[in-house]
Each structure stands twice: as C-alpha cells, then as structure tokens.
Design a protein around this motif. Structure first.
Motif, PDB file in Angstrom:
ATOM      1  N   VAL A   7      -1.105   4.011  -3.599  1.00 33.81           N
ATOM      2  CA  VAL A   7      -0.575   2.756  -3.466  1.00 33.81           C
ATOM      3  C   VAL A   7       0.106   2.393  -2.224  1.00 33.81           C
ATOM      4  O   VAL A   7       0.045   1.171  -1.819  1.00 33.81           O
ATOM      5  CB  VAL A   7       0.399   2.332  -4.790  1.00 33.81           C
ATOM      6  CG1 VAL A   7       1.133   1.168  -4.764  1.00 33.81           C
ATOM      7  CG2 VAL A   7      -0.390   2.764  -6.070  1.00 33.81           C
ATOM      8  N   THR A   8       0.949   3.414  -1.629  1.00 31.46           N
ATOM      9  CA  THR A   8       1.424   3.132  -0.450  1.00 31.46           C
ATOM     10  C   THR A   8       0.503   2.767   0.754  1.00 31.46           C
ATOM     11  O   THR A   8       0.669   2.001   1.595  1.00 31.46           O
ATOM     12  CB  THR A   8       2.489   4.211  -0.228  1.00 31.46           C
ATOM     13  OG1 THR A   8       3.524   4.410  -1.238  1.00 31.46           O
ATOM     14  CG2 THR A   8       3.138   3.859   1.307  1.00 31.46           C
ATOM     15  N   LEU A  10      -2.835   1.708   0.527  1.00 26.19           N
ATOM     16  CA  LEU A  10      -3.265   0.479   0.528  1.00 26.19           C
ATOM     17  C   LEU A  10      -2.851  -0.677   1.364  1.00 26.19           C
ATOM     18  O   LEU A  10      -3.590  -1.129   2.266  1.00 26.19           O
ATOM     19  CB  LEU A  10      -3.359   0.088  -0.888  1.00 26.19           C
ATOM     20  CG  LEU A  10      -4.179  -1.290  -1.020  1.00 26.19           C
ATOM     21  CD1 LEU A  10      -5.565  -1.078  -0.692  1.00 26.19           C
ATOM     22  CD2 LEU A  10      -4.139  -1.717  -2.622  1.00 26.19           C
ATOM     23  N   PRO A  11      -1.298  -1.175   1.138  1.00 27.60           N
ATOM     24  CA  PRO A  11      -1.025  -2.113   2.074  1.00 27.60           C
ATOM     25  C   PRO A  11      -0.863  -1.679   3.855  1.00 27.60           C
ATOM     26  O   PRO A  11      -1.101  -2.672   4.524  1.00 27.60           O
ATOM     27  CB  PRO A  11       0.584  -2.613   1.472  1.00 27.60           C
ATOM     28  CG  PRO A  11       0.783  -1.498   0.881  1.00 27.60           C
ATOM     29  CD  PRO A  11      -0.397  -0.807   0.413  1.00 27.60           C
ATOM     30  N   CYS A  12      -0.462  -0.669   3.967  1.00 23.10           N
ATOM     31  CA  CYS A  12      -0.400  -0.100   5.274  1.00 23.10           C
ATOM     32  C   CYS A  12      -1.816  -0.153   5.879  1.00 23.10           C
ATOM     33  O   CYS A  12      -1.674  -0.561   7.112  1.00 23.10           O
ATOM     34  CB  CYS A  12       0.381   1.288   5.320  1.00 23.10           C
ATOM     35  SG  CYS A  12       1.932   1.686   4.758  1.00 23.10           S
ATOM     36  N   LEU A  14      -4.304  -1.760   5.073  1.00 23.52           N
ATOM     37  CA  LEU A  14      -4.876  -3.213   5.405  1.00 23.52           C
ATOM     38  C   LEU A  14      -4.026  -3.862   6.502  1.00 23.52           C
ATOM     39  O   LEU A  14      -4.689  -4.520   7.339  1.00 23.52           O
ATOM     40  CB  LEU A  14      -4.814  -3.847   4.165  1.00 23.52           C
ATOM     41  CG  LEU A  14      -5.463  -3.704   2.829  1.00 23.52           C
ATOM     42  CD1 LEU A  14      -5.115  -4.581   1.573  1.00 23.52           C
ATOM     43  CD2 LEU A  14      -6.997  -4.109   3.100  1.00 23.52           C
ATOM     44  N   LEU A  15      -2.909  -3.733   6.514  1.00 31.98           N
ATOM     45  CA  LEU A  15      -2.070  -4.359   7.717  1.00 31.98           C
ATOM     46  C   LEU A  15      -2.651  -3.910   9.173  1.00 31.98           C
ATOM     47  O   LEU A  15      -2.800  -4.524  10.032  1.00 31.98           O
ATOM     48  CB  LEU A  15      -0.455  -4.161   7.491  1.00 31.98           C
ATOM     49  CG  LEU A  15       0.573  -4.741   8.728  1.00 31.98           C
ATOM     50  CD1 LEU A  15       0.120  -6.376   8.636  1.00 31.98           C
ATOM     51  CD2 LEU A  15       1.811  -4.273   8.177  1.00 31.98           C
ATOM     52  N   CYS A 222      -8.936   1.355   3.993  1.00 27.80           N
ATOM     53  CA  CYS A 222      -8.331   0.342   3.952  1.00 27.80           C
ATOM     54  C   CYS A 222      -8.048  -0.422   5.036  1.00 27.80           C
ATOM     55  O   CYS A 222      -8.282  -1.608   5.535  1.00 27.80           O
ATOM     56  CB  CYS A 222      -7.007   0.444   3.427  1.00 27.80           C
ATOM     57  SG  CYS A 222      -6.631   0.863   1.760  1.00 27.80           S
ATOM     58  N   THR A 223      -7.978   0.375   6.326  1.00 28.64           N
ATOM     59  CA  THR A 223      -7.909  -0.139   7.693  1.00 28.64           C
ATOM     60  C   THR A 223      -9.249  -0.540   7.994  1.00 28.64           C
ATOM     61  O   THR A 223      -9.313  -1.777   8.542  1.00 28.64           O
ATOM     62  CB  THR A 223      -7.731   1.010   8.589  1.00 28.64           C
ATOM     63  OG1 THR A 223      -6.319   1.606   8.144  1.00 28.64           O
ATOM     64  CG2 THR A 223      -7.607   0.503  10.167  1.00 28.64           C
ATOM     65  N   GLY A 226      -9.277  -4.083   6.300  1.00 33.51           N
ATOM     66  CA  GLY A 226      -8.523  -5.080   7.003  1.00 33.51           C
ATOM     67  C   GLY A 226      -9.050  -5.407   8.498  1.00 33.51           C
ATOM     68  O   GLY A 226      -8.884  -6.549   8.700  1.00 33.51           O
TER      69      GLY A 226
END
Length: 265
Positions: A7-8, A10-12, A14-15, A222-223, A226
């Motif tokens: 979960v951690t 994922l947003p990292c 993507l950003l 995820c990167t 993104g």
C-alpha cells in the motif's frame, strides 16, 4: 512483501512516475528516500533498487515520447554512451561509502536538484520571452562543443551510478544548451539517456547484493503507470507549476533527510 509495504509503494511509485513522465526526469530523486524511510531498505539497497524504478519509468515515458516524435535517437544514444564510464565509477564509489555519509550526500543532491529545477524553469521563461532571431544568433559552437558534451554526459553517468538517480535535472538542460534541442524534444531524449545510464549502473551492481524483487517490481509497475499519466498530464498543466511544486517537495524532503543523517555522522 507485506500488505502495508504494498500500500505504501503504490502512491510513491505513482508520484515518481508522474513526475518522471511530466518533467522528463527529477522524479527519480524521490525513489531513494521512499525506499529507505518508507519501505525499510538500506541506503545501498535503495540506490540499487532505485535504478530499476528509474529504468522502468524511463522505458514507459520513452514509448510515449517516441510516438509523439519527441526523441532524437542518435543524439540520446551518443550522450548516454559517453556517460557509461561515469556510471561505472559512480557505482563503485557508492558501494564503498558509509550508508550514513551516502544519505547525507543525498540530501545535498536533493537541494541541488531543487535549485537546478527552479533555475531551469526561470531560464525557460526568459528564453520564451526572447525573439527567435536572438536565439538564432547564438553561436552554434558554444552549444555543441564536444568537450561540453563529454563532460556533461560523464557527470550525469556519475550521478546515476553513485546515487541511483536518473539525472534528468541535468540531462534536460544539457540537451537544450549543449545540443541545442527544443525543450519538448530534450525531455523525451533525456529518457533515453537515463535508461542507458541506469542499465550501465545496474549491470555494474549485478551480484553485489540481494534485492527485494517483489517490492521493487510493484514499485516499478506503479512508476510505469505514473509515467504514462505524467506524460498525458504534461500537455494539460503548466510545466512551470509542476516544476515549482516538485522543487518545493524536494527541498522539504532534503531537509528531513539531512536532519536524520547528519547527526549520525
């Protein structure tokens, strides 16, 4: 990889991908602190793992820019090849450095990145206000001197190998000032340079330590997503606003990393 780490990540991821796709580099500077402070990696593991994230994000962005015709393949390949020696040396030096010293140096790099991005944004605004005739009167030899190209390419490779970053904050202005590429083309071409340097650094690090491949695979995926979104976003949002926001974020993180690392020196 635990659910919490997933979960951690994922947003990292993507950003970082969004910034990489939108700005043509710079976003990868967030990969190392994210891997160290949020995902529990050691500094040496993080600088190695960040190269995978950088490479995957660069490939995704490269495909998008290639479809739009914003890549100069020969110039990018030559620039990247000139940086391989620096990437090799940087990787060797990084492996021999104390982890605390490495993170303290990384904080300094982050501040330099923030300053470079803001300077690039200001320079871009100034150049857009100048007439095309004034730009055309600039001597071509000042922009294309082989020594400038080789020196800049080696410096980019050194940064990639040492810190596990793409070096796009250096590559993009170098491609505009040294090779004379227009900004959109420089952003696309920079991803080819980043990919070559990251691949060289990864090959140099091969077999030097175990990596958490499930974690890195999820982070890199995820990167990639993104990066695709960032490429689309770049056409809809002012690049200057993205640059200023990113520079502010990097500055805050640099201060936090320095506050953690410097007392341990």
């Amino acid at each position: 990889m635990s659910v919490v780490l997933a979960v951690t990540a994922l947003p990292c991821g993507l950003l970082i991908g969004v910034l990489l796709g939108a700005l043509g580099g710079g976003g990868s500077i967030l990969a190392v602190p994210a891997l160290v402070y949020l995902l529990g990696q050691s500094p040496h593991e993080a600088t190695a793992g960040a190269l995978i994230v950088v490479a995957v994000g660069a490939v995704t962005g490269l495909v998008c820019h290639a479809r739009a015709g914003r890549i100069r393949w020969a110039a990018g390949a030559a620039f990247g090849a000139l940086g391989t020696a620096g990437s090799f040396l940087g990787t060797r030096w990084s492996a021999a450095l104390d982890p605390t010293v490495l993170m303290a140096a990384f904080a300094g790099l982050m501040l330099a990145v923030a300053a470079a991005l803001l300077l690039r944004e200001r320079r871009g605004n100034r150049e857009r206000r100048e007439s095309q005739e004034q730009q055309d009167r600039q001597p071509a030899s000042a922009r294309r001197h082989p020594a400038h190209i080789a020196l800049t390419a080696s410096a980019v490779g050194l940064l990639t190998g040492f810190f596990g970053v793409g070096g796009g904050f250096v590559v993009v202005p170098a491609l505009t000032l040294v090779l004379g590429l227009e900004m959109p083309v420089a952003i696309g071409t920079s991803l080819l340079v980043i990919l070559i340097n990251a691949a060289t650094a990864l090959a140099t690090r091969a077999g030097t330590g175990a990596l958490d491949w499930p974690l890195l695979a999820g982070f890199a995926a995820c990167t990639a997503v993104g990066s695709y979104l960032g490429n689309r976003l770049a056409a809809r949002l002012p690049a200057s606003a993205l640059t200023r926001a990113f520079a502010s974020l990097v500055t805050v993180l640099a201060v936090a990393v320095a506050a953690t690392a410097i007392p341990r020196l």
